[in-house]
Design a protein around this motif. Structure first.
Motif, mmCIF file in Angstrom:
data_model
loop_
_atom_site.group_PDB
_atom_site.id
_atom_site.type_symbol
_atom_site.label_atom_id
_atom_site.label_comp_id
_atom_site.label_asym_id
_atom_site.label_seq_id
_atom_site.Cartn_x
_atom_site.Cartn_y
_atom_site.Cartn_z
ATOM 1 N N ALA A 149 1.058 -1.424 -0.044
ATOM 2 C CA ALA A 149 0.204 0.082 0.035
ATOM 3 C C ALA A 149 1.033 1.372 -0.001
ATOM 4 C CB ALA A 149 -1.150 0.132 1.226
ATOM 5 N N ASP A 150 2.119 1.361 0.365
ATOM 6 C CA ASP A 150 3.051 2.258 0.544
ATOM 7 C C ASP A 150 3.531 2.759 -0.990
ATOM 8 O OD1 ASP A 150 5.624 4.050 1.138
ATOM 9 O OD2 ASP A 150 4.384 3.679 3.156
ATOM 10 N N PRO A 151 3.595 4.202 -1.189
ATOM 11 C CA PRO A 151 3.977 4.599 -2.523
ATOM 12 C C PRO A 151 5.636 4.400 -2.447
ATOM 13 C CG PRO A 151 3.323 6.480 -1.326
ATOM 14 C CD PRO A 151 2.630 5.206 -0.547
ATOM 15 N N ASP A 152 6.302 4.354 -1.276
ATOM 16 C CA ASP A 152 7.734 4.016 -1.238
ATOM 17 C C ASP A 152 8.103 2.871 -0.382
ATOM 18 O OD1 ASP A 152 10.384 4.144 -1.384
ATOM 19 O OD2 ASP A 152 10.551 6.204 -0.806
ATOM 20 N N PRO A 153 7.757 1.650 -0.877
ATOM 21 C CA PRO A 153 7.825 0.655 0.150
ATOM 22 C C PRO A 153 9.304 0.319 0.556
ATOM 23 C CG PRO A 153 7.500 -0.273 -2.168
ATOM 24 C CD PRO A 153 7.229 1.220 -2.106
ATOM 25 N N GLY A 154 10.470 0.486 0.139
ATOM 26 C CA GLY A 154 11.534 0.466 0.270
ATOM 27 C C GLY A 154 11.931 1.455 1.710
ATOM 28 N N ARG A 155 11.184 2.415 1.793
ATOM 29 C CA ARG A 155 11.427 3.325 2.942
ATOM 30 C C ARG A 155 10.492 2.855 4.191
ATOM 31 N NH1 ARG A 155 12.921 9.582 0.911
ATOM 32 N NH2 ARG A 155 14.789 8.810 -0.233
ATOM 33 N N ALA A 156 9.487 2.172 3.978
ATOM 34 C CA ALA A 156 8.435 1.580 4.806
ATOM 35 C C ALA A 156 8.803 0.547 5.654
ATOM 36 C CB ALA A 156 7.259 1.513 4.218
ATOM 37 N N LEU A 157 10.193 -0.100 5.645
ATOM 38 C CA LEU A 157 10.185 -1.492 6.096
ATOM 39 C C LEU A 157 10.152 -1.502 7.543
ATOM 40 C CD1 LEU A 157 13.049 -3.311 4.188
ATOM 41 C CD2 LEU A 157 10.946 -3.843 4.248
ATOM 42 N N GLY A 158 10.417 -0.396 8.239
ATOM 43 C CA GLY A 158 10.630 -0.314 9.603
ATOM 44 C C GLY A 158 8.948 -0.509 10.349
ATOM 45 N N GLU A 159 8.207 0.606 9.576
ATOM 46 C CA GLU A 159 6.952 0.641 9.822
ATOM 47 C C GLU A 159 6.198 -0.711 9.571
ATOM 48 O OE1 GLU A 159 8.411 2.608 7.905
ATOM 49 O OE2 GLU A 159 7.771 4.820 8.560
ATOM 50 N N ALA A 160 6.398 -1.455 8.448
ATOM 51 C CA ALA A 160 5.881 -2.807 8.030
ATOM 52 C C ALA A 160 6.153 -3.655 9.207
ATOM 53 C CB ALA A 160 6.706 -3.236 6.930
ATOM 54 N N VAL A 161 7.454 -3.715 9.775
ATOM 55 C CA VAL A 161 7.775 -4.689 10.921
ATOM 56 C C VAL A 161 7.321 -4.328 12.269
ATOM 57 C CG1 VAL A 161 9.921 -5.430 12.313
ATOM 58 C CG2 VAL A 161 10.176 -5.213 9.895
ATOM 59 N N GLU A 162 6.964 -3.183 12.262
ATOM 60 C CA GLU A 162 6.229 -2.626 13.627
ATOM 61 C C GLU A 162 4.876 -3.181 13.437
ATOM 62 O OE1 GLU A 162 5.092 -1.378 17.189
ATOM 63 O OE2 GLU A 162 7.382 -1.599 16.169
ATOM 64 N N GLU A 163 4.299 -3.037 12.265
ATOM 65 C CA GLU A 163 2.760 -3.498 12.059
ATOM 66 C C GLU A 163 2.543 -4.743 12.250
ATOM 67 O OE1 GLU A 163 0.367 -1.569 9.094
ATOM 68 O OE2 GLU A 163 1.170 0.233 9.239
ATOM 69 N N ALA A 164 3.729 -5.771 11.893
ATOM 70 C CA ALA A 164 3.740 -7.029 12.111
ATOM 71 C C ALA A 164 3.796 -7.395 13.455
ATOM 72 C CB ALA A 164 4.763 -7.909 11.306
ATOM 73 N N ASN A 165 4.654 -6.781 14.249
ATOM 74 C CA ASN A 165 4.730 -7.124 15.584
ATOM 75 C C ASN A 165 3.196 -6.415 16.504
ATOM 76 O OD1 ASN A 165 6.508 -8.056 17.750
ATOM 77 N ND2 ASN A 165 6.925 -5.709 18.307
ATOM 78 N N GLN A 166 2.920 -5.539 15.732
ATOM 79 C CA GLN A 166 1.433 -4.924 16.647
ATOM 80 C C GLN A 166 0.383 -6.103 16.353
ATOM 81 O OE1 GLN A 166 0.987 -2.615 18.898
ATOM 82 N NE2 GLN A 166 3.220 -2.404 18.820
ATOM 83 N N ALA A 167 0.322 -6.626 15.195
ATOM 84 C CA ALA A 167 -0.726 -7.472 15.010
ATOM 85 C C ALA A 167 -0.613 -8.851 15.919
ATOM 86 C CB ALA A 167 -0.477 -8.240 13.594
ATOM 87 N N ILE A 168 0.776 -9.083 16.459
ATOM 88 C CA ILE A 168 0.942 -10.102 17.201
ATOM 89 C C ILE A 168 0.545 -9.671 18.508
ATOM 90 C CG2 ILE A 168 2.710 -11.789 18.413
ATOM 91 C CD1 ILE A 168 4.036 -11.584 15.373
ATOM 92 N N ALA A 169 0.709 -8.430 18.964
ATOM 93 C CA ALA A 169 0.742 -8.001 20.347
ATOM 94 C C ALA A 169 -0.732 -7.923 20.437
ATOM 95 C CB ALA A 169 1.026 -6.714 20.386
ATOM 96 N N GLU A 170 -1.382 -7.617 19.528
ATOM 97 C CA GLU A 170 -3.116 -7.700 19.621
ATOM 98 C C GLU A 170 -3.701 -8.741 19.897
ATOM 99 O OE1 GLU A 170 -7.055 -6.162 16.981
ATOM 100 O OE2 GLU A 170 -5.205 -5.484 16.528
ATOM 101 N N ARG A 171 -3.426 -9.953 19.108
ATOM 102 C CA ARG A 171 -3.573 -11.233 19.481
ATOM 103 C C ARG A 171 -3.274 -11.551 20.830
ATOM 104 N NH1 ARG A 171 -5.754 -15.727 17.130
ATOM 105 N NH2 ARG A 171 -5.156 -17.784 18.042
ATOM 106 N N ARG A 172 -1.958 -11.359 21.294
ATOM 107 C CA ARG A 172 -1.621 -11.664 22.535
ATOM 108 C C ARG A 172 -2.421 -11.013 23.778
ATOM 109 N NH1 ARG A 172 4.549 -10.195 24.438
ATOM 110 N NH2 ARG A 172 4.411 -10.603 26.677
ATOM 111 N N ARG A 173 -2.876 -9.774 23.489
ATOM 112 C CA ARG A 173 -3.800 -9.041 24.481
ATOM 113 C C ARG A 173 -5.004 -9.841 24.331
ATOM 114 N NH1 ARG A 173 -1.311 -4.546 22.311
ATOM 115 N NH2 ARG A 173 -2.875 -4.129 20.742
#
Length: 255
Positions: free
Chosen positions: A80-104
């Motif tokens: 979804a990002d127009p510059d995905p190469g610069r969005a890797l950090g955000e992508a990893v964080e969103e992946a981690n947040q998805a796991i955190a939400e399920r954990r909660r």
């Protein structure tokens, strides 16, 4: 019995020539009851692609769910990002947040590795957490791009454990970093790619069974990439891998 999952795609230029070839193959292996690996290959605008691999932590509840959550969240963010190469950090964080939400929600500890690459315009930008790896195969040689986040790898880098003893160390699969919902920092790498280069993502079920020379030989250009990744998975299992075995690869045309 093995359960094989395969995919193959080609990214083409306007004249119909292939720019990128993408392929993946995953097998649960001869021992594991479930396949806790998850992967994705997704085309991007401007003839690029996102490739992702996650290996759920078998000692944790819901490892397969964690790997699928991580791959889905990271892939959707990058596509979804127009510059995905610069969005890797955000992508990893969103992946981690998805796991955190399920954990909660479920009150269970889930975890996974993650390695992700954005390939476009002759470049690759990668991020990894855990011990799933990325390799660059060029001119018949395989070079590990990522660094493992494991107790053993950390000790080896610090010079406290000799490389020669690593293959037999029972602690080699103890991760020092993983996506579990807690705060974690990914490593990021950038590569310039040349025609004929193959970028390979794989889980420990592959690299523990196949050394760099074997991986380079199995994924040398010359056959359809889908056949090569399938043979790499099958060879790892024949060589004694008892884990899930997954390879995701991207090859730049030319060379």
């Amino acid at each position: 019995m093995s359960q094989l999952d395969r995919s193959h795609e080609q990214i083409r230029a306007r004249d119909g020539t292939t720019v990128l070839e993408l392929a993946a193959c995953s097998d649960k292996g001869p021992v594991r009851r479930d396949n806790q690996d998850a992967w994705a290959i997704r085309p991007l605008a401007r003839r690029g692609a996102v490739v992702v691999l996650a290996d759920g932590m078998g000692g944790h509840a819901d490892g397969a769910i964690a790997s699928h959550l991580a791959v889905t969240a990271a892939t959707e963010r990058l596509v979804a990002d127009p510059d995905p190469g610069r969005a890797l950090g955000e992508a990893v964080e969103e992946a981690n947040q998805a796991i955190a939400e399920r954990r909660r929600e479920r009150r269970v500890l889930s975890g996974t590795t993650l390695v992700v690459a954005v390939v476009r315009d002759g470049r690759a930008v990668l991020a990894n957490i855990g011990d799933s790896r990325a390799y660059l195969i060029r001119a018949g040689l395989a070079r590990q791009v990522t660094q493992d986040h494991s107790w053993l790898a950390d000790e080896m880098r610090a010079g406290r454990i000799p490389v020669a003893s690593a293959a037999h160390d029972q602690r080699r699969n103890v991760l020092s970093r993983a996506l579990t919902g807690d705060s974690v920092q990914a490593d990021v790498f950038e590569l310039e790619l040349a025609g004929g280069d193959t970028l390979v993502l794989c889980c420990d079920g592959i690299w523990e069974a196949l050394d760099d020379d074997a991986l380079a030989a199995l994924l040398a250009p010359g056959r359809p990439l889908a056949d090569e990744v399938a043979e790499a998975v099958a060879t790892a299992i024949r060589q004694g891998s008892t884990d899930n075995a997954t390879v995701v690869a991207c090859r730049l045309a030319g060379g």
